[in-house]
Write a protein that holds these residues in place. Structure first.
Motif, PDB file in Angstrom:
ATOM      1  N   GLU A  86      -2.043  -0.185  -5.024  1.00  0.00           N
ATOM      2  CA  GLU A  86      -3.115   0.771  -4.802  1.00  0.00           C
ATOM      3  C   GLU A  86      -3.690   0.632  -3.390  1.00  0.00           C
ATOM      4  O   GLU A  86      -3.722  -0.459  -2.817  1.00  0.00           O
ATOM      5  CB  GLU A  86      -4.248   0.557  -5.824  1.00  0.00           C
ATOM      6  N   ALA A  87      -4.138   1.733  -2.845  1.00  0.00           N
ATOM      7  CA  ALA A  87      -4.861   1.696  -1.574  1.00  0.00           C
ATOM      8  C   ALA A  87      -6.291   1.229  -1.815  1.00  0.00           C
ATOM      9  O   ALA A  87      -6.817   1.376  -2.923  1.00  0.00           O
ATOM     10  CB  ALA A  87      -4.875   3.086  -0.950  1.00  0.00           C
ATOM     11  N   ALA A  99       0.838  -1.199   0.000  1.00  0.00           N
ATOM     12  CA  ALA A  99       0.000   0.000   0.000  1.00  0.00           C
ATOM     13  C   ALA A  99       0.876   1.254   0.000  1.00  0.00           C
ATOM     14  O   ALA A  99       2.009   1.234   0.491  1.00  0.00           O
ATOM     15  CB  ALA A  99      -0.906  -0.008   1.227  1.00  0.00           C
ATOM     16  N   ILE A 108     -10.490   4.088   1.329  1.00  0.00           N
ATOM     17  CA  ILE A 108      -9.578   4.763   2.254  1.00  0.00           C
ATOM     18  C   ILE A 108      -8.921   5.951   1.559  1.00  0.00           C
ATOM     19  O   ILE A 108      -8.437   5.827   0.435  1.00  0.00           O
ATOM     20  CB  ILE A 108      -8.496   3.776   2.752  1.00  0.00           C
ATOM     21  N   SER A 109      -8.889   7.087   2.243  1.00  0.00           N
ATOM     22  CA  SER A 109      -8.194   8.263   1.714  1.00  0.00           C
ATOM     23  C   SER A 109      -6.698   7.976   1.630  1.00  0.00           C
ATOM     24  O   SER A 109      -6.093   7.501   2.590  1.00  0.00           O
ATOM     25  CB  SER A 109      -8.438   9.463   2.626  1.00  0.00           C
ATOM     26  N   SER A 110      -6.094   8.240   0.465  1.00  0.00           N
ATOM     27  CA  SER A 110      -4.697   7.866   0.287  1.00  0.00           C
ATOM     28  C   SER A 110      -4.077   8.658  -0.850  1.00  0.00           C
ATOM     29  O   SER A 110      -4.762   9.138  -1.760  1.00  0.00           O
ATOM     30  CB  SER A 110      -4.579   6.367  -0.040  1.00  0.00           C
ATOM     31  N   TYR A 161       1.012   3.849   1.826  1.00  0.00           N
ATOM     32  CA  TYR A 161       1.555   4.279   3.121  1.00  0.00           C
ATOM     33  C   TYR A 161       2.750   3.428   3.537  1.00  0.00           C
ATOM     34  O   TYR A 161       3.655   3.894   4.226  1.00  0.00           O
ATOM     35  CB  TYR A 161       0.470   4.260   4.213  1.00  0.00           C
ATOM     36  N   SER A 170      -1.634   8.237  -4.152  1.00  0.00           N
ATOM     37  CA  SER A 170      -1.270   7.144  -5.053  1.00  0.00           C
ATOM     38  C   SER A 170       0.190   6.778  -4.806  1.00  0.00           C
ATOM     39  O   SER A 170       0.953   7.561  -4.227  1.00  0.00           O
ATOM     40  CB  SER A 170      -1.457   7.560  -6.509  1.00  0.00           C
ATOM     41  N   ASP A 222       5.679   4.693   1.559  1.00  0.00           N
ATOM     42  CA  ASP A 222       6.066   5.941   2.244  1.00  0.00           C
ATOM     43  C   ASP A 222       6.907   5.623   3.482  1.00  0.00           C
ATOM     44  O   ASP A 222       7.981   6.207   3.703  1.00  0.00           O
ATOM     45  CB  ASP A 222       4.784   6.694   2.634  1.00  0.00           C
TER      46      ASP A 222
END
Length: 300
Positions: free
Chosen positions: A239-240, A207, A244-246, A209, A248, A212
């Motif tokens: 992809e998230a 994902a 869910i807010s994310s 995050y 790319s 990141d």
């Protein structure tokens, strides 16, 4: 920076050994197709009798997998080692491991979890191939398969074209691998020196995050301050969930890598999900951040 030793070019008739140093083999049909490709190019393959062992998610207990690697590496008749698949497990067999006891360097070919073996071997000064394993080769396009054989048989290989982010042109030593595996080598003796390195990374099913989080660890550790360029392959199925807010994954890569002041090229055709263009670990390359090109010097 370790010295760069390229194993002698392979030629049809050479003996290659097949090992399972990581996850348990599940994709038997894909495995047989890939074995057939190597044999159709004239190679003799010796498949480890423990190739389909299972111990949880691993391809057998650590000592058995370590013995497979040692037997292949120390076999004087063996010219190359083909890894069955990735998954997880190669870092476990690198505990109490030494690359000694082989008079002749030989090709080690794989990617994904095999990153740990390739980078460990590179710290000893020997180049390996970041390329398809024996559960993915059969799904590669023809040009990618031929590229792998061109590379190990000593023929020139063409540059790869991606998306340039700018930053000019730089030359350095290519260190290519899977982001997740490489991140877990930070702080260990397996991590090579990164000064003058062009770092090439790819990943799958992580994902945004998590991408990141890993790249932030690279930033905080100081590791990214040493590299002179970054080449990004596929970041596929990252992809998230739609609920869910994310960001790319592309936005994460730009945010975490776009301010380093070095050439960056993305969308290069290597990594999980074909095409997975074969690349050499530990050879001199040129990265053109303006034109989006990664060019490998003729290795032999």
């Amino acid at each position: 920076m370790p010295a760069k030793i390229l194993p002698p070019p392979l030629k049809p008739g050479d003996l290659l050994r097949v090992i399972a140093p990581s996850g348990a083999l599940r994709e038997f049909e894909a495995f047989e197709r890939s074995i057939g490709i190597w044999r159709s190019h004239g190679y003799q393959l010796k498949i480890s009798p423990q190739i389909d062992d299972k111990w949880g998610y691993l391809a057998g207990k650590d000592e058995k997998r370590r013995q497979q690697l040692a037997a292949a590496w120390q076999d004087p008749d063996c010219r190359g080692i083909l890894c069955t698949r990735g998954g997880f497990g190669s870092t476990r067999i690198l505990e109490d491991w030494s690359w000694s006891n082989s008079a002749l360097p030989k090709w080690l070919i794989g990617f994904s979890d095999i990153t740990a073996l390739l980078w460990s071997l590179y710290t000893e000064g020997v180049s390996g191939v970041h390329g398809p394993v024996l559960t993915t080769l059969g799904d590669e396009p023809d040009w990618s398969i031929e590229r792998l054989f061109d590379l190990v048989e000593g023929r020139p290989i063409t540059p790869l074209k991606g998306c340039g982010w700018g930053g000019g042109v730089v030359s350095g030593t290519l260190l290519v691998g899977n982001l997740t595996v490489a991140t877990h080598l930070l702080g260990t003796p397996i991590l090579p020196h990164l000064d003058g390195v062009i770092l090439a990374l790819e990943d799958v099913t992580e994902a945004p995050y998590r991408i990141d989080r890993m790249l932030t660890q690279w930033r905080l550790s100081g590791a990214l301050s040493k590299v002179c360029g970054i080449a990004l392959g596929g970041f596929t199925r990252c992809e998230a969930p739609p609920t869910i807010s994310s960001f790319s994954v592309e936005e994460v890569l730009r945010d975490r890598l776009g301010d380093l002041g070095i050439p960056v090229v993305s969308d290069l055709p290597f990594g999980h999900d074909s095409p997975n263009a074969a690349l050499l670990v530990g050879v001199e390359v040129t990265l053109d951040g303006d034109a989006g090109i990664l060019a490998i010097a003729h290795p032999h």
